[in-house]
Design a protein around this motif. Structure first.
Motif, PDB file in Angstrom:
ATOM      1  N   ALA A 185      20.201  -3.634  -0.453  1.00  0.00           N
ATOM      2  CA  ALA A 185      20.881  -3.071   0.716  1.00  0.00           C
ATOM      3  C   ALA A 185      22.076  -2.201   0.327  1.00  0.00           C
ATOM      4  O   ALA A 185      22.384  -1.232   1.015  1.00  0.00           O
ATOM      5  CB  ALA A 185      21.324  -4.186   1.659  1.00  0.00           C
ATOM      6  N   VAL A 186      22.739  -2.524  -0.783  1.00  0.00           N
ATOM      7  CA  VAL A 186      23.938  -1.782  -1.168  1.00  0.00           C
ATOM      8  C   VAL A 186      23.662  -0.660  -2.163  1.00  0.00           C
ATOM      9  O   VAL A 186      24.558   0.113  -2.487  1.00  0.00           O
ATOM     10  CB  VAL A 186      25.026  -2.723  -1.732  1.00  0.00           C
ATOM     11  N   GLY A 187      22.426  -0.556  -2.640  1.00  0.00           N
ATOM     12  CA  GLY A 187      22.078   0.497  -3.589  1.00  0.00           C
ATOM     13  C   GLY A 187      21.993   1.855  -2.908  1.00  0.00           C
ATOM     14  O   GLY A 187      22.058   1.971  -1.685  1.00  0.00           O
ATOM     15  N   THR A 188      21.847   2.890  -3.725  1.00  0.00           N
ATOM     16  CA  THR A 188      21.678   4.255  -3.210  1.00  0.00           C
ATOM     17  C   THR A 188      20.410   4.820  -3.828  1.00  0.00           C
ATOM     18  O   THR A 188      20.201   4.710  -5.044  1.00  0.00           O
ATOM     19  CB  THR A 188      22.889   5.134  -3.586  1.00  0.00           C
ATOM     20  N   TYR A 189      19.578   5.424  -2.985  1.00  0.00           N
ATOM     21  CA  TYR A 189      18.267   5.904  -3.417  1.00  0.00           C
ATOM     22  C   TYR A 189      18.026   7.300  -2.873  1.00  0.00           C
ATOM     23  O   TYR A 189      18.667   7.738  -1.927  1.00  0.00           O
ATOM     24  CB  TYR A 189      17.176   4.933  -2.942  1.00  0.00           C
ATOM     25  N   GLU A 190      17.067   7.973  -3.478  1.00  0.00           N
ATOM     26  CA  GLU A 190      16.743   9.341  -3.083  1.00  0.00           C
ATOM     27  C   GLU A 190      16.067   9.368  -1.717  1.00  0.00           C
ATOM     28  O   GLU A 190      15.162   8.571  -1.436  1.00  0.00           O
ATOM     29  CB  GLU A 190      15.814   9.994  -4.117  1.00  0.00           C
ATOM     30  N   PHE A 191      16.471  10.314  -0.898  1.00  0.00           N
ATOM     31  CA  PHE A 191      15.882  10.492   0.423  1.00  0.00           C
ATOM     32  C   PHE A 191      14.381  10.765   0.319  1.00  0.00           C
ATOM     33  O   PHE A 191      13.604  10.344   1.175  1.00  0.00           O
ATOM     34  CB  PHE A 191      16.584  11.641   1.159  1.00  0.00           C
ATOM     35  N   SER A 192      13.969  11.425  -0.755  1.00  0.00           N
ATOM     36  CA  SER A 192      12.546  11.743  -0.936  1.00  0.00           C
ATOM     37  C   SER A 192      11.686  10.475  -0.949  1.00  0.00           C
ATOM     38  O   SER A 192      10.518  10.508  -0.547  1.00  0.00           O
ATOM     39  CB  SER A 192      12.332  12.532  -2.229  1.00  0.00           C
ATOM     40  N   GLU A 193      12.259   9.356  -1.375  1.00  0.00           N
ATOM     41  CA  GLU A 193      11.507   8.109  -1.371  1.00  0.00           C
ATOM     42  C   GLU A 193      11.212   7.660   0.062  1.00  0.00           C
ATOM     43  O   GLU A 193      10.111   7.199   0.365  1.00  0.00           O
ATOM     44  CB  GLU A 193      12.242   7.019  -2.150  1.00  0.00           C
ATOM     45  N   MET A 194      12.201   7.800   0.950  1.00  0.00           N
ATOM     46  CA  MET A 194      11.982   7.424   2.349  1.00  0.00           C
ATOM     47  C   MET A 194      10.930   8.328   2.973  1.00  0.00           C
ATOM     48  O   MET A 194      10.069   7.865   3.723  1.00  0.00           O
ATOM     49  CB  MET A 194      13.287   7.487   3.145  1.00  0.00           C
ATOM     50  N   LEU A 195      11.005   9.624   2.652  1.00  0.00           N
ATOM     51  CA  LEU A 195      10.001  10.556   3.187  1.00  0.00           C
ATOM     52  C   LEU A 195       8.600  10.154   2.752  1.00  0.00           C
ATOM     53  O   LEU A 195       7.663  10.188   3.560  1.00  0.00           O
ATOM     54  CB  LEU A 195      10.288  11.981   2.716  1.00  0.00           C
ATOM     55  N   GLN A 196       8.446   9.784   1.506  1.00  0.00           N
ATOM     56  CA  GLN A 196       7.134   9.363   1.015  1.00  0.00           C
ATOM     57  C   GLN A 196       6.660   8.101   1.728  1.00  0.00           C
ATOM     58  O   GLN A 196       5.500   8.029   2.170  1.00  0.00           O
ATOM     59  CB  GLN A 196       7.182   9.100  -0.496  1.00  0.00           C
ATOM     60  N   LEU A 197       7.527   7.115   1.839  1.00  0.00           N
ATOM     61  CA  LEU A 197       7.144   5.851   2.461  1.00  0.00           C
ATOM     62  C   LEU A 197       6.741   6.038   3.918  1.00  0.00           C
ATOM     63  O   LEU A 197       5.698   5.540   4.349  1.00  0.00           O
ATOM     64  CB  LEU A 197       8.290   4.831   2.347  1.00  0.00           C
ATOM     65  N   ILE A 198       7.551   6.776   4.660  1.00  0.00           N
ATOM     66  CA  ILE A 198       7.237   6.927   6.088  1.00  0.00           C
ATOM     67  C   ILE A 198       6.025   7.840   6.287  1.00  0.00           C
ATOM     68  O   ILE A 198       5.214   7.611   7.183  1.00  0.00           O
ATOM     69  CB  ILE A 198       8.465   7.388   6.904  1.00  0.00           C
ATOM     70  N   SER A 199       5.861   8.828   5.420  1.00  0.00           N
ATOM     71  CA  SER A 199       4.684   9.697   5.507  1.00  0.00           C
ATOM     72  C   SER A 199       3.408   8.917   5.219  1.00  0.00           C
ATOM     73  O   SER A 199       2.405   9.069   5.923  1.00  0.00           O
ATOM     74  CB  SER A 199       4.796  10.869   4.527  1.00  0.00           C
ATOM     75  N   HIS A 200       3.437   8.063   4.211  1.00  0.00           N
ATOM     76  CA  HIS A 200       2.262   7.249   3.894  1.00  0.00           C
ATOM     77  C   HIS A 200       1.986   6.230   4.998  1.00  0.00           C
ATOM     78  O   HIS A 200       0.817   5.961   5.317  1.00  0.00           O
ATOM     79  CB  HIS A 200       2.406   6.577   2.532  1.00  0.00           C
ATOM     80  N   LEU A 201       3.025   5.685   5.587  1.00  0.00           N
ATOM     81  CA  LEU A 201       2.818   4.762   6.703  1.00  0.00           C
ATOM     82  C   LEU A 201       2.152   5.497   7.863  1.00  0.00           C
ATOM     83  O   LEU A 201       1.216   4.977   8.483  1.00  0.00           O
ATOM     84  CB  LEU A 201       4.138   4.131   7.146  1.00  0.00           C
TER      85      LEU A 201
ATOM     86  N   LYS B 169       0.822  -1.217   0.000  1.00  0.00           N
ATOM     87  CA  LYS B 169       0.000   0.000   0.000  1.00  0.00           C
ATOM     88  C   LYS B 169       0.853   1.263   0.000  1.00  0.00           C
ATOM     89  O   LYS B 169       0.621   2.176  -0.793  1.00  0.00           O
ATOM     90  CB  LYS B 169      -0.934  -0.011   1.211  1.00  0.00           C
ATOM     91  N   ILE B 170       1.869   1.327   0.887  1.00  0.00           N
ATOM     92  CA  ILE B 170       2.674   2.564   0.952  1.00  0.00           C
ATOM     93  C   ILE B 170       3.557   2.718  -0.288  1.00  0.00           C
ATOM     94  O   ILE B 170       3.821   3.840  -0.709  1.00  0.00           O
ATOM     95  CB  ILE B 170       3.485   2.689   2.265  1.00  0.00           C
ATOM     96  N   ILE B 171       3.988   1.604  -0.869  1.00  0.00           N
ATOM     97  CA  ILE B 171       4.766   1.688  -2.116  1.00  0.00           C
ATOM     98  C   ILE B 171       3.867   2.188  -3.240  1.00  0.00           C
ATOM     99  O   ILE B 171       4.254   3.074  -4.008  1.00  0.00           O
ATOM    100  CB  ILE B 171       5.410   0.319  -2.461  1.00  0.00           C
ATOM    101  N   THR B 172       2.660   1.651  -3.317  1.00  0.00           N
ATOM    102  CA  THR B 172       1.712   2.045  -4.365  1.00  0.00           C
ATOM    103  C   THR B 172       1.307   3.518  -4.222  1.00  0.00           C
ATOM    104  O   THR B 172       1.171   4.223  -5.224  1.00  0.00           O
ATOM    105  CB  THR B 172       0.459   1.142  -4.310  1.00  0.00           C
ATOM    106  N   GLN B 173       1.144   3.983  -2.997  1.00  0.00           N
ATOM    107  CA  GLN B 173       0.744   5.377  -2.756  1.00  0.00           C
ATOM    108  C   GLN B 173       1.862   6.364  -3.067  1.00  0.00           C
ATOM    109  O   GLN B 173       1.598   7.552  -3.243  1.00  0.00           O
ATOM    110  CB  GLN B 173       0.312   5.564  -1.292  1.00  0.00           C
ATOM    111  N   SER B 174       3.087   5.896  -3.100  1.00  0.00           N
ATOM    112  CA  SER B 174       4.250   6.768  -3.291  1.00  0.00           C
ATOM    113  C   SER B 174       4.631   6.838  -4.767  1.00  0.00           C
ATOM    114  O   SER B 174       4.369   5.924  -5.530  1.00  0.00           O
ATOM    115  CB  SER B 174       5.428   6.246  -2.469  1.00  0.00           C
ATOM    116  N   ASN B 175       5.285   7.931  -5.127  1.00  0.00           N
ATOM    117  CA  ASN B 175       5.799   8.115  -6.475  1.00  0.00           C
ATOM    118  C   ASN B 175       7.313   7.860  -6.412  1.00  0.00           C
ATOM    119  O   ASN B 175       8.086   8.772  -6.156  1.00  0.00           O
ATOM    120  CB  ASN B 175       5.480   9.526  -6.968  1.00  0.00           C
ATOM    121  N   LEU B 176       7.710   6.606  -6.613  1.00  0.00           N
ATOM    122  CA  LEU B 176       9.085   6.186  -6.386  1.00  0.00           C
ATOM    123  C   LEU B 176       9.804   5.878  -7.691  1.00  0.00           C
ATOM    124  O   LEU B 176       9.358   5.013  -8.455  1.00  0.00           O
ATOM    125  CB  LEU B 176       9.098   4.936  -5.496  1.00  0.00           C
ATOM    126  N   ASP B 177      10.916   6.553  -7.937  1.00  0.00           N
ATOM    127  CA  ASP B 177      11.727   6.248  -9.115  1.00  0.00           C
ATOM    128  C   ASP B 177      12.196   4.796  -9.094  1.00  0.00           C
ATOM    129  O   ASP B 177      12.320   4.158 -10.134  1.00  0.00           O
ATOM    130  CB  ASP B 177      12.945   7.176  -9.200  1.00  0.00           C
TER     131      ASP B 177
END
Length: 179
Positions: free
Chosen positions: A39-55, A24-32
């Motif tokens: 675990a070793v990748g690097t991702y935009e902080f904005s994605e974490m903000l979206q996920l935790i905000s939707h949670l 649900k939170i992944i679907t609600q978010s606009n994630l590149d």
């Protein structure tokens, strides 16, 4: 932001709220990344903000409270994956005092692209420490939670207070009292 932060967050969401909530939170978010993390990748902080905000929206639990719960989960995962980072410390105050000069140096070796906050030690006695957290990510509650987990690891009681030095929470003074 390093992928381990995302993978552990989604593990926590699944553990506490179920796989349906993860979806649900992944679907609600606009994630590149489309919610696919390593675990070793690097991702935009904005994605974490979206996920935790939707949670937070879906659970009616504040982001700060979620960060405190997440810090407990993340601390255990990091210690399990990298026990050598803390094994030679005998006291939580010594470990916290070494965040900048040892812990973060070692973390950078493991995760070279990690964007870590800084912790400036302003005052230290045997029972009290004052540190200033600085990060454009304003995840000071995660920092507080990780500090509390450090004291739990050593089975030492502590009281950690904080004062935001700016409205955004990108600079926060922590007062840590041991015992």
């Amino acid at each position: 932001m390093k992928g381990i932060i995302f993978t552990e967050f989604l593990d926590l969401v699944e553990e506490k709220f179920g796989l349906v909530m993860v979806d649900k939170i992944i679907t609600q978010s606009n994630l590149d990344s489309e919610g696919i993390y390593t675990a070793v990748g690097t991702y935009e902080f904005s994605e974490m903000l979206q996920l935790i905000s939707h949670l937070s929206e879906n659970t009616d639990i504040s982001v700060d409270d979620l960060l405190m719960v997440y810090s407990e989960h993340l601390f255990k995962a990091l210690i399990k994956a990298h026990p050598n980072l803390v094994e030679h410390y005998k006291d939580p105050m010594n470990l916290l005092a070494s965040i900048e000069n040892h812990i973060h140096v070692e973390v950078q070796k493991i995760y070279p692209e990690a964007q870590l906050p800084t912790f400036e030690l302003e005052e230290r006695t045997d029972t009290k420490m004052v540190m200033v957290y600085k990060s454009d990510k304003a995840l000071y509650m995660l920092g507080k939670g990780l500090m509390l987990e450090t004291f739990k690891l050593f089975k030492v009681p502590a009281n950690i207070g904080f004062e935001k030095l700016n409205e955004a929470g990108t600079e926060v003074r922590f007062t840590i009292n041991k015992g």
